[in-house]
Enzyme design. Structure first.
Site, PDB file in Angstrom:
ATOM      1  N   HIS A  64      10.591  21.017  73.345  1.00  0.00           N
ATOM      2  CA  HIS A  64      11.205  20.395  74.513  1.00  0.00           C
ATOM      3  C   HIS A  64      11.751  19.007  74.200  1.00  0.00           C
ATOM      4  O   HIS A  64      12.772  18.604  74.752  1.00  0.00           O
ATOM      5  CB  HIS A  64      10.167  20.305  75.637  1.00  0.00           C
ATOM      6  CG  HIS A  64      10.746  19.983  76.972  1.00  0.00           C
ATOM      7  ND1 HIS A  64      11.427  20.909  77.730  1.00  0.00           N
ATOM      8  CD2 HIS A  64      10.755  18.837  77.696  1.00  0.00           C
ATOM      9  CE1 HIS A  64      11.825  20.354  78.860  1.00  0.00           C
ATOM     10  NE2 HIS A  64      11.429  19.099  78.864  1.00  0.00           N
ATOM     11  N   HIS A 106      13.354  22.796  84.533  1.00  0.00           N
ATOM     12  CA  HIS A 106      11.934  22.629  84.860  1.00  0.00           C
ATOM     13  C   HIS A 106      11.371  24.017  85.132  1.00  0.00           C
ATOM     14  O   HIS A 106      10.802  24.293  86.185  1.00  0.00           O
ATOM     15  CB  HIS A 106      11.751  21.693  86.061  1.00  0.00           C
ATOM     16  CG  HIS A 106      10.779  20.597  85.774  1.00  0.00           C
ATOM     17  ND1 HIS A 106       9.857  20.154  86.679  1.00  0.00           N
ATOM     18  CD2 HIS A 106      10.576  19.853  84.652  1.00  0.00           C
ATOM     19  CE1 HIS A 106       9.129  19.183  86.152  1.00  0.00           C
ATOM     20  NE2 HIS A 106       9.550  18.979  84.915  1.00  0.00           N
ATOM     21  N   ASN A 107      11.521  24.887  84.119  1.00  0.00           N
ATOM     22  CA  ASN A 107      11.232  26.304  84.292  1.00  0.00           C
ATOM     23  C   ASN A 107       9.738  26.607  84.361  1.00  0.00           C
ATOM     24  O   ASN A 107       9.246  27.176  85.339  1.00  0.00           O
ATOM     25  CB  ASN A 107      11.865  27.104  83.150  1.00  0.00           C
ATOM     26  CG  ASN A 107      13.364  26.904  83.053  1.00  0.00           C
ATOM     27  OD1 ASN A 107      14.016  26.552  84.026  1.00  0.00           O
ATOM     28  ND2 ASN A 107      13.919  27.114  81.863  1.00  0.00           N
ATOM     29  N   GLU A 167       2.645  12.651  82.463  1.00  0.00           N
ATOM     30  CA  GLU A 167       4.019  12.766  82.938  1.00  0.00           C
ATOM     31  C   GLU A 167       4.097  12.456  84.432  1.00  0.00           C
ATOM     32  O   GLU A 167       4.882  13.043  85.180  1.00  0.00           O
ATOM     33  CB  GLU A 167       4.579  14.157  82.614  1.00  0.00           C
ATOM     34  CG  GLU A 167       4.737  14.370  81.123  1.00  0.00           C
ATOM     35  CD  GLU A 167       5.380  15.700  80.745  1.00  0.00           C
ATOM     36  OE1 GLU A 167       5.844  16.416  81.661  1.00  0.00           O
ATOM     37  OE2 GLU A 167       5.422  16.008  79.539  1.00  0.00           O
TER      38      GLU A 167
END
Length: 719
Positions: free
Chosen positions: A47, A93-94, A310
């Site tokens: 990512h 944002h799967n 995050e």
């Protein structure tokens, strides 16, 4: 608190393979600490590092006279004249959205908005591209409701209009939905902010909300396949607060006006780790952080947790020390945290201190610019066999089947949950082609669209990649916009499988050929790999987000068909039914090749539309469902009947590319035919808008009956 011992199981759980861990040992000449292992895991995952895709991403055309900033920054930037630019990007944002639909989608919107205003741009538009499993799957309704509510909940509260997007359903997404979020903003070309740190000994400042434990390890989770342990990943999903983000945007833009910002970076994937490393790497500097200065909202947070959290609505910047008091006053006014948490240093070093202990001491360049890069083995997708028969069906019955499918029924149930008019500059809302937003205070407009046809890409990655760009080009053209540039969101399965990597390579080649031929360079984007569950991959879904410019909104093509209008077809029909919506939806057949894309014809036809737009009252490109579905949608939008002389299935439902439908008055049709002769393009009259029914040859149905079916089917199935 003592850090865990590094074991093979711990290394594997951090997404690092044996060769990557051996490289870490070589770089450090010692075993890493637990915090260091987490940092490497975050920066070297797919990512953040693009380790499987970098080789191929470099082949994409990314420059042009209109491009101010291409890939590599928070977002791409394109000049729109008059000292203004549009800043935009699309990102996925799967995985978070499958695990926790509302928060996964909401924080996807929040993250892409931060990417835009981090560059100094005020967001003016949002879009989303959503892919879900089959409607009958037990999770699909929950996912659709959660994702749509999350997108709307965040965007509406933040205050940005959602002006476009797509929603699709296919069994391949049953275990892995896709949520691709797009945002665009406006900035002055002389007031753009970048992320490269500069100056030694400059303060590194933490801005925004406090750090919690939400999202720890999110980037690593996003770079792994799903299996039956999916519920264990729920704590890695972030939690968003759009009202805090709104304050953060206003404070950031106000801060930028003070001249205090040397560089600035959104804290997105991998949080404090990625933002600090990227700023240092781009500026060829090191960074020292003191985690005791990081604002936290939970007690006893470890260095590992703080570096990998995050938590949302956070930024990191390098500050002009002479303006510290002025900068802090801005954030105090907006009731947001402002904390000097470190400094830039003149060596290739990422130094993390917590409770007076060195928790990480790493070569910074090795984390970002020198991260692993793979040339994955790949195999070309085998050519699909030609379609060997044409199915027989009454054309109105076929139209019934398409418009009652949630794939092709009207999507107002979705987009009416989004605020489409906030900021009062929206000119065209979703459901009528590309969205259009006025450039505030001017008569210029920006058009936005998002496009891909995954079944084409699965059958023929090269042509499917070309088609995604070509359809975006047509959607912008159909409203009278000049296409400017694109952003991509490349969603694929496991790149370690040669057939999946072959899909990726083929699609990249097709996208590259199309953006070059159509002058739509890729200026930003995102790659999302490992979209698989229990070894079952999604359809390859390289979403293309595109932006076009309308220099004078008075020339936009934003009307609808009216009684007495003539219907013209631009472009030639060969009746290509391979991989068509008709085959898939009506006959459950997934056969044949994708339709070929003639890029030169696409360009000629687009230029013809724009050159003659003053004679065009309404326009639509032809894509899924071919002539029949596009013509019906034009009639339905204008609440007027339609008569087509055509009745054969290949002509009505074939999905040949490069075609447009034009509605205009009779005298305008004559003038357009003459112009088409001069331009050397194919233009023919195929029908007329009149009455209160839809008729294909001898097959006919009342417009109001079809409209009810079209308008109510999606909500009946999903809502």
């Amino acid at each position: 608190m003592q850090e865990p011992r590094i074991t093979d199981e711990l290394i594997e759980s951090h997404g690092l393979n044996a060769a990557e861990y051996a490289e870490i040992l070589r770089l450090l000449n010692r075993p890493p600490t637990f915090t260091e292992l987490g940092i490497f895991s975050a920066m070297w995952n797919e990512h953040c590092s693009y380790k499987s895709s970098k080789k191929w991403l470099r082949t994409l055309p990314t420059t042009g006279p209109q491009v101010i900033c291409g890939p590599g920054e928070n977002a791409g930037i394109v000049d729109i004249g008059d000292g203004q630019c549009v800043v935009f990007k699309m990102e996925s944002h799967n995985h978070p959205s499958y695990i926790e639909p509302y928060q996964g989608a909401a924080t996807g919107v929040g993250g892409i908005l931060r990417d835009v205003f981090t560059m100094g741009a005020r967001p003016i538009a949002a879009m989303n591209s959503l892919s879900f499993g089959e409607p009958t799957h037990p999770k699909t309704r929950q996912l659709v409701h959660g994702v749509v509510e999350g997108v709307g909940g965040y965007g509406n509260c933040f205050g940005v209009p959602t002006v476009g997007g797509e929603v699709r359903f296919h069994p391949s997404y049953n275990g892995n939905c896709l949520v691709n979020a797009f945002a665009a903003g406006l900035a002055d070309t002389d007031k753009i902010f970048y992320s490269a740190a500069s100056g030694v000994g400059m303060p590194v400042v933490y801005l925004g909300a406090k750090t919690g434990r939400d999202g720890v390890g999110g980037a690593t989770m996003a770079s792994a396949e799903f299996d039956d342990t999916i519920e264990e990943k729920r704590p890695t999903v972030q939690v968003g607060d759009p009202f805090t983000e709104k304050r953060l945007m206003e404070a950031t833009l106000e801060l930028m006006a003070t001249g205090a910002v040397i560089s600035i970076q959104d804290m997105g994937a991998a949080g404090l780790t990625c933002s600090a490393v990227e700023m240092g790497d781009k500026g060829n500097l090191g960074v020292r952080l003191d985690l005791n200065r990081v604002p936290v909202r939970e007690e006893n947070m470890t260095a590992y947790e703080m570096m990998l959290s995050e938590s949302q609505e956070r930024m990191l910047m390098v500050l002009d020390p002479a303006k510290e008091a002025e900068a802090k006053a801005v954030f105090d006014k907006w009731d947001l945290d402002f904390a000097i948490v470190g400094e830039t240093i003149d060596e290739d070093r990422f130094l993390i201190v917590h409770n007076d202990q060195v928790m990480a001491d790493l070569p910074l360049k090795a984390l970002s610019g020198n991260a692993p890069e793979y040339d994955r083995p790949w195999v070309e997708t085998s050519p699909a066999a030609a379609l060997d028969d044409v199915p027989e069906i009454d054309p109105i019955e076929a139209l019934h089947a398409l418009i009652s499918s949630p794939n092709y029924a009207a999507k107002q149930w979705v987009y009416e949950q989004y605020d489409m008019q906030v900021m009062a500059d929206t000119v065209q809302v979703p459901g009528l082609g590309a969205g259009i937003v006025r450039v505030h205070g001017t008569n210029k407009g920006l058009a936005f669209t998002s496009d891909v046809t995954p079944r084409y890409v699965a059958a023929n990655p090269y042509e499917g990649g070309k088609q995604a760009v070509a359809e975006a080009y047509r959607n912008l053209t159909a409203v009278g916009a000049v296409p400017l540039a694109t952003t991509d969101n490349l969603n694929f399965g496991n790149p370690e499988k040669p057939e999946v990597m072959g899909q990726f390579v083929g699609a990249i080649k097709g996208i590259g050929a199309a953006v070059e031929a159509l002058d739509m360079p890729i200026v930003s984007g995102n790659v999302s790999l490992y979209n698989e569950t229990d070894g079952n991959a999604i359809l390859p879904t390289p979403t293309i987000g595109a932006v076009g410019l309308i220099r004078d909104l008075d020339t936009a093509i934003s009307g609808t068909a009216r009684e007495g209008h003539v219907l013209l077809l631009l472009g030639q029909s060969q009746g290509h039914l391979g991989q068509s919506a008709l085959l898939a939806e009506v006959f459950d057949r997934h056969e044949g090749d994708a339709p070929p894309v003639d890029l030169q014809a696409e360009r000629r036809h687009g230029e013809f539309i724009r050159a003659n737009r003053e004679m065009i009252r309404a326009c639509s490109d032809l894509s899924d469902g071919g002539l029949a579905l596009a013509a019906f949608e034009m009639a339905e939008a204008g609440n007027v009947g339609l008569q087509l002389a055509v009745s054969d299935i290949p002509t009505l439902f074939g999905e040949d590319q490069g075609r447009y439908l034009i509605a205009c008055n009779f005298d305008q049709a004559e003038a357009l035919m003459i112009a088409a002769g001069h331009a050397g393009v194919s233009l023919e009259t195929i029908g007329r808008f009149s009455g209160d029914s839809i008729r294909f040859g001898e097959s006919e149905a009342p417009l109001d009956e079809l409209t009810t079916l079209y308008r109510e089917s999606f909500e009946r199935t999903i809502g």
